[in-house]
Design a protein around this motif. Structure first.
Motif, PDB file in Angstrom:
ATOM      1  N   LEU A   1      20.063  71.719 -73.502  1.00 29.23           N
ATOM      2  CA  LEU A   1      20.611  72.207 -72.244  1.00 29.23           C
ATOM      3  C   LEU A   1      20.250  71.279 -71.089  1.00 29.23           C
ATOM      4  CD1 LEU A   1      22.084  74.378 -70.607  1.00 29.23           C
ATOM      5  CD2 LEU A   1      19.909  75.631 -70.451  1.00 29.23           C
ATOM      6  N   ARG A   2      19.043  70.749 -71.109  1.00 25.93           N
ATOM      7  CA  ARG A   2      18.618  69.837 -70.049  1.00 25.93           C
ATOM      8  C   ARG A   2      19.501  68.592 -70.023  1.00 25.93           C
ATOM      9  NH1 ARG A   2      13.802  68.700 -71.841  1.00 25.93           N
ATOM     10  NH2 ARG A   2      13.002  70.710 -71.184  1.00 25.93           N
ATOM     11  N   LEU A   3      19.838  68.082 -71.199  1.00 26.97           N
ATOM     12  CA  LEU A   3      20.685  66.897 -71.234  1.00 26.97           C
ATOM     13  C   LEU A   3      22.114  67.209 -70.788  1.00 26.97           C
ATOM     14  CD1 LEU A   3      20.596  63.768 -72.710  1.00 26.97           C
ATOM     15  CD2 LEU A   3      22.552  64.928 -73.699  1.00 26.97           C
TER      16      LEU A   3
ATOM     17  N   ARG B   1      28.684  78.602 -67.813  1.00 29.02           N
ATOM     18  CA  ARG B   1      27.299  78.118 -67.733  1.00 29.02           C
ATOM     19  C   ARG B   1      26.345  79.268 -67.448  1.00 29.02           C
ATOM     20  NH1 ARG B   1      22.794  77.513 -67.620  1.00 29.02           N
ATOM     21  NH2 ARG B   1      21.502  75.696 -67.061  1.00 29.02           N
TER      22      ARG B   1
ATOM     23  N   SER C   1      19.198  80.520 -72.050  1.00 28.12           N
ATOM     24  CA  SER C   1      18.291  79.403 -72.275  1.00 28.12           C
ATOM     25  C   SER C   1      16.912  79.897 -72.688  1.00 28.12           C
ATOM     26  CB  SER C   1      18.183  78.546 -71.010  1.00 28.12           C
ATOM     27  OG  SER C   1      17.680  79.321 -69.937  1.00 28.12           O
TER      28      SER C   1
ATOM     29  N   TRP D   1      23.544  60.281 -68.391  1.00 28.21           N
ATOM     30  CA  TRP D   1      23.164  60.289 -69.806  1.00 28.21           C
ATOM     31  C   TRP D   1      22.588  58.929 -70.199  1.00 28.21           C
ATOM     32  CZ3 TRP D   1      27.199  63.054 -73.464  1.00 28.21           C
ATOM     33  CH2 TRP D   1      27.125  64.433 -73.234  1.00 28.21           C
TER      34      TRP D   1
ATOM     35  N   TRP E   1      29.692  71.422 -71.120  1.00 24.09           N
ATOM     36  CA  TRP E   1      29.830  69.996 -70.809  1.00 24.09           C
ATOM     37  C   TRP E   1      31.290  69.606 -70.599  1.00 24.09           C
ATOM     38  CZ3 TRP E   1      31.834  65.793 -73.822  1.00 24.09           C
ATOM     39  CH2 TRP E   1      31.653  64.545 -73.210  1.00 24.09           C
TER      40      TRP E   1
ATOM     41  N   ASP F   1      23.010  69.455 -68.687  1.00 24.58           N
ATOM     42  CA  ASP F   1      22.958  69.624 -67.231  1.00 24.58           C
ATOM     43  C   ASP F   1      22.755  68.307 -66.500  1.00 24.58           C
ATOM     44  OD1 ASP F   1      23.401  72.351 -67.225  1.00 24.58           O
ATOM     45  OD2 ASP F   1      21.280  72.893 -67.141  1.00 24.58           O
ATOM     46  N   ALA F   2      22.258  67.277 -67.220  1.00 30.26           N
ATOM     47  CA  ALA F   2      21.988  65.987 -66.576  1.00 30.26           C
ATOM     48  C   ALA F   2      23.250  65.142 -66.427  1.00 30.26           C
ATOM     49  CB  ALA F   2      20.948  65.202 -67.377  1.00 30.26           C
TER      50      ALA F   2
ATOM     51  N   GLU G   1      16.178  74.414 -74.886  1.00 25.10           N
ATOM     52  CA  GLU G   1      15.946  73.858 -73.553  1.00 25.10           C
ATOM     53  C   GLU G   1      16.202  72.355 -73.490  1.00 25.10           C
ATOM     54  OE1 GLU G   1      12.024  74.924 -72.449  1.00 25.10           O
ATOM     55  OE2 GLU G   1      11.048  73.909 -74.125  1.00 25.10           O
ATOM     56  N   GLY G   2      15.886  71.624 -74.567  1.00 23.82           N
ATOM     57  CA  GLY G   2      16.122  70.186 -74.574  1.00 23.82           C
ATOM     58  C   GLY G   2      17.602  69.835 -74.495  1.00 23.82           C
TER      59      GLY G   2
END
Length: 222
Positions: free
Chosen positions: A33-35, A20, A25, A42, A64, A37-38, A30-31
């Protein structure tokens, strides 16, 4: 007349880090990667991660997979009878999902993952709606998949990628070389990878450091 034998560069494998902290980034990713990391928060159980060659799909998928405990399989290796074991951990990465997957296996995988509340992450160069499938119900399910898109890098990202690729090959490039390469190649991750490999191999062949002068000899016409 004597002919000096040509020095051959050895084709050595160079491990690429999928950690990671090694993921670069920027606006182009960024979009997605944000998901990633979330996880596990989901909004859907399955996503398609799409982008051009070398754009970071596999790196993101491996990030992931590490946190979700996901197995990783090539789409070509999907077998209908083996789907339960593929989903045994509750999460699965399917790489190159647009290439060579069996329609029935892919169809039943999506259905089984939904039934078992398992998570799926598909990687591909193109959106699922364009994948070559013949089963109408599968086509419908693919069109419904949320898509995470990785885009072409901006100037800053391209330079950072060149540095990372060189570091992965234990190749030291000073700022002048990075700047030169970034203005001589197309703005894509695949072109950056090809340029670094070419420069590294030529430096080994000529037993020279990877300087701007050497880069200029190689990429002058680019």
């Amino acid at each position: 007349m004597s002919i000096r034998p040509r020095q051959l560069a050895l084709a050595l494998d160079h491990a690429e880090s999928y950690a990671r902290e090694d993921f670069l980034s920027g606006p182009c990713n960024e979009g997605p990667l944000r998901l990633i990391d979330a996880w596990p928060q989901w909004p859907a159980n399955a996503f398609a991660l799409v982008g051009p060659e070398g754009s970071g799909k596999t790196h993101l998928a491996m990030i992931w997979a590490a946190v979700a405990g996901a197995r990783v399989i090539s789409a070509r290796a999907l077998r209908e009878a083996e789907l339960p074991s593929a989903l045994a951990t509750g999460a699965l990465v399917v790489e190159d999902a647009a290439t060579g997957a069996d329609d029935r296996a892919l169809f039943h995988l999506i259905n089984l993952a939904r039934e078992e509340e398992a998570a799926l992450l598909f990687t591909a160069r193109n959106a699922p709606a364009t994948w070559p499938v013949v089963i109408p119900d599968l086509a419908s399910r693919l069109r419904a998949l949320p898509v995470l898109t990785l885009r072409a890098p901006d100037d800053a990202m391209l330079r950072a990628v060149i540095v990372k690729l060189a570091t992965d090959r234990q190749l030291t490039l000073d700022e002048s070389v990075v700047s030169y390469l970034s203005t001589r190649i197309e703005r894509s991750f695949a072109a950056a990878r090809a340029a670094v490999i070419t420069l590294d191999n030529e430096a080994l062949r000529q037993r020279r450091p990877a300087t701007r002068a050497l880069a200029a000899e190689i990429f002058r016409e680019a």
